[in-house]
Enzyme design. Structure first.
Site, PDB file in Angstrom:
ATOM      1  N   SER A 127       0.814  -1.217   0.000  1.00 40.74           N
ATOM      2  CA  SER A 127       0.000   0.000   0.000  1.00 40.74           C
ATOM      3  C   SER A 127       0.845   1.264   0.000  1.00 40.74           C
ATOM      4  CB  SER A 127      -0.868  -0.013   1.265  1.00 40.74           C
ATOM      5  OG  SER A 127      -1.343   1.266   1.545  1.00 40.74           O
ATOM      6  N   GLU A 129       0.207   3.667   1.686  1.00 41.36           N
ATOM      7  CA  GLU A 129       0.239   4.112   3.085  1.00 41.36           C
ATOM      8  C   GLU A 129       1.637   3.864   3.680  1.00 41.36           C
ATOM      9  OE1 GLU A 129      -2.220   5.758   4.547  1.00 41.36           O
ATOM     10  OE2 GLU A 129      -1.588   5.681   6.635  1.00 41.36           O
ATOM     11  N   TYR A 151      -1.338   0.502  10.784  1.00 46.29           N
ATOM     12  CA  TYR A 151      -1.668  -0.172   9.521  1.00 46.29           C
ATOM     13  C   TYR A 151      -0.479  -0.083   8.560  1.00 46.29           C
ATOM     14  CZ  TYR A 151      -3.571  -0.625   4.805  1.00 46.29           C
ATOM     15  OH  TYR A 151      -3.778  -0.976   3.499  1.00 46.29           O
TER      16      TYR A 151
HETATM   17  O1  G4F Z   1     -10.327   7.209   2.649  1.00 47.32           O
HETATM   18  P1  G4F Z   1      -9.330   7.079   3.727  1.00 47.32           P
HETATM   19  O2  G4F Z   1      -9.797   6.485   5.008  1.00 47.32           O
HETATM   20  O3  G4F Z   1      -8.105   6.285   3.095  1.00 47.32           O
HETATM   21  P2  G4F Z   1      -6.560   6.155   3.531  1.00 47.32           P
HETATM   22  O4  G4F Z   1      -6.352   6.431   4.961  1.00 47.32           O
HETATM   23  O5  G4F Z   1      -5.764   6.977   2.557  1.00 47.32           O
HETATM   24  O6  G4F Z   1      -6.286   4.615   3.278  1.00 47.32           O
HETATM   25  C1  G4F Z   1      -6.756   3.949   2.119  1.00 47.32           C
HETATM   26  O7  G4F Z   1      -5.768   3.968   1.117  1.00 47.32           O
HETATM   27  C2  G4F Z   1      -4.557   3.271   1.441  1.00 47.32           C
HETATM   28  C3  G4F Z   1      -3.616   3.424   0.261  1.00 47.32           C
HETATM   29  O8  G4F Z   1      -2.775   4.513   0.484  1.00 47.32           O
HETATM   30  C4  G4F Z   1      -4.864   1.829   1.759  1.00 47.32           C
HETATM   31  F1  G4F Z   1      -3.742   1.173   2.058  1.00 47.32           F
HETATM   32  C5  G4F Z   1      -5.845   1.753   2.912  1.00 47.32           C
HETATM   33  O9  G4F Z   1      -6.178   0.411   3.189  1.00 47.32           O
HETATM   34  C6  G4F Z   1      -7.086   2.514   2.517  1.00 47.32           C
HETATM   35  O10 G4F Z   1      -7.676   1.852   1.416  1.00 47.32           O
HETATM   36  O11 G4F Z   1      -8.718   8.515   4.079  1.00 47.32           O
HETATM   37  C7  G4F Z   1      -8.159   9.343   3.081  1.00 47.32           C
HETATM   38  C8  G4F Z   1      -7.863  10.714   3.668  1.00 47.32           C
HETATM   39  C9  G4F Z   1      -7.066  10.671   4.988  1.00 47.32           C
HETATM   40  O12 G4F Z   1      -6.071  11.652   4.930  1.00 47.32           O
HETATM   41  C10 G4F Z   1      -8.079  11.029   6.066  1.00 47.32           C
HETATM   42  O13 G4F Z   1      -7.547  11.703   7.198  1.00 47.32           O
HETATM   43  O14 G4F Z   1      -9.103  11.326   4.000  1.00 47.32           O
HETATM   44  C11 G4F Z   1      -8.978  11.963   5.270  1.00 47.32           C
HETATM   45  N1  G4F Z   1     -10.319  12.127   5.843  1.00 47.32           N
HETATM   46  C12 G4F Z   1     -10.909  13.321   6.142  1.00 47.32           C
HETATM   47  N2  G4F Z   1     -12.098  13.119   6.665  1.00 47.32           N
HETATM   48  C13 G4F Z   1     -11.162  11.144   6.181  1.00 47.32           C
HETATM   49  C14 G4F Z   1     -12.304  11.783   6.706  1.00 47.32           C
HETATM   50  N3  G4F Z   1     -11.087   9.802   6.065  1.00 47.32           N
HETATM   51  C15 G4F Z   1     -12.144   9.057   6.487  1.00 47.32           C
HETATM   52  N4  G4F Z   1     -12.073   7.716   6.354  1.00 47.32           N
HETATM   53  N5  G4F Z   1     -13.263   9.635   7.031  1.00 47.32           N
HETATM   54  C16 G4F Z   1     -13.391  10.992   7.157  1.00 47.32           C
HETATM   55  O15 G4F Z   1     -14.410  11.488   7.659  1.00 47.32           O
END
Ligand code: G4F
Length: 329
Positions: A127, A129, A151
């Site tokens: 990933s 990440e 993670y």
């Molecule tokens: O959609 P996210 O939760 O994805 P994240 O953390 O980038 O991880 C995903 O991608 C990775 C690949 O780089 C995978 F390995 C992993 O398994 C997963 O599929 O969050 C994306 C961004 C973050 O910066 C987070 O802080 O969105 C920001 N965010 C802002 N508000 C939020 C929110 N994320 C989530 N989940 N929920 C919110 O309300």
């Protein structure tokens, strides 16, 4: 006929990959966890050709049993606890499944022998990440890893273990460093789907507002359906290797919101979206953008779906879903 075993079959990648492999004539087996898993029926309904086997990445003997039952030529290890925010609250479980689970699967593949003597090729879902606090822009296969979450640390362990099994045992083990990839099948806990579902509901008057965390985070978002093709291509190469899979474009959550709300005719989303500290993370990955030159040149892989198309596809899907629900009463 080629046979494949997929762990993480219930996730968006597992489903798209199953469809791709079935279309190519594979016999596809999916590993599913737990007793009475409600997703069992969902997979049987949505992807009827898949044969489901029960097992758990934390249980080596269950993996050996799954290999014996499926006799696969290819193993795709997509199973993981994949929600980054959850990993701080459950660091041990995340380490066991997302990290040590890879070691269990590699060990199972090393120990197992297919009855017909055929070798197994192994794919590990690494990933972006793992790049965390990025040390180079854009990120490529050689960029120093600096994970920012339990993670991410677990994924780094699985990534290096895959390389180590390749180097130690000559195993055909490849690692795809996939940047964020989304689809209408994405879980609702991830930011893109959380937005597309809320936008659909807000436009239909079913929801008042949307609470998010850090709106300034930037990601390289692609379409999951495109990315599973890269996984398959990696296992068709003579030599196993590691590849960054990304679009090379970086967008902010604000841009995602712009396109998503515009799709339903809302130009100014500011009054509808607020920031809630509960959704901020103890350590943030501020920005990610990948360089997939190696995948373009070696695998001949390129993403097909662009950013705007992806956002609109997700919003359209959730709008249609809400309308269907409303019409059923
Ligand atoms: O959609 P996210 O939760 O994805 P994240 O953390 O980038 O991880 C995903 O991608 C990775 C690949 O780089 C995978 F390995 C992993 O398994 C997963 O599929 O969050 C994306 C961004 C973050 O910066 C987070 O802080 O969105 C920001 N965010 C802002 N508000 C939020 C929110 N994320 C989530 N989940 N929920 C919110 O309300």
């Amino acid at each position: 006929m080629k046979r494949a075993l997929i762990t993480g079959i219930t996730g968006q990648d597992g489903m798209y990959l199953s469809e791709l492999l079935l279309a190519k004539g594979y016999e596809v087996y999916g590993l599913i966890r737990g007793q009475n898993n409600p997703k069992f029926e969902m997979i049987e309904r949505e992807i009827p050709g898949v044969r489901l086997l029960t097992g758990d990445l934390t249980d080596l003997s269950s993996l050996l049993r799954a290999l014996t039952a499926s006799q696969p030529h290819e193993v795709y290890n997509l199973g993981a606890i994949s929600f980054v925010a959850y990993s701080w609250e459950n660091a041990h479980t995340t380490t066991d499944v997302t990290g040590k689970g890879v070691l269990n699967m590699l060990e199972a593949v090393r120990l197992h022998r297919n009855a017909d003597g055929s070798d197994i090729r192994f794919y590990q879902a690494s990933s972006s990440e793992m790049f965390g606090k990025v040390q180079e822009v854009p990120q490529r296969e050689t960029t120093l890893l600096w994970p920012r979450s339990p993670y991410g640390v677990a994924k780094v362990f699985g990534h290096y273990m895959t390389i180590n099994y390749r180097e130690s045992y000559g195993m055909h083990a490849s690692s795809g460093v996939l940047f964020n990839h989304e689809s209408p099948r994405r879980g609702p806990e991830f930011v893109t789907r959380k937005i597309s579902m809320a936008v659909a509901r807000i436009s239909l008057g079913l929801q008042d507002d949307l609470q998010l965390g850090n709106l300034d985070a930037k990601r390289d978002w692609g379409f999951a359906g495109d990315y599973v093709e890269a996984m398959w291509l990696m296992l068709q190469q003579d030599q196993a290797d590691d590849y960054v899979i990304s679009t090379g474009e970086m967008h902010s959550i604000r841009e995602f919101l712009d396109i998503a709300f515009k799709r339903v005719g809302i130009d100014d989303w500011a009054p509808l979206v607020s920031q809630n500290p509960a959704f901020f993370r103890p350590a943030e990955v501020e920005s990610l953008v990948g360089d997939s030159t190696k995948a373009h040149e070696t695998l001949g892989w390129k993403p097909k779906v662009g950013f705007t198309e992806l956002v609109e596809m997700m919003v359209d899907h959730d709008l249609a879903r809400e309308q269907r629900r409303a019409s059923r009463g």
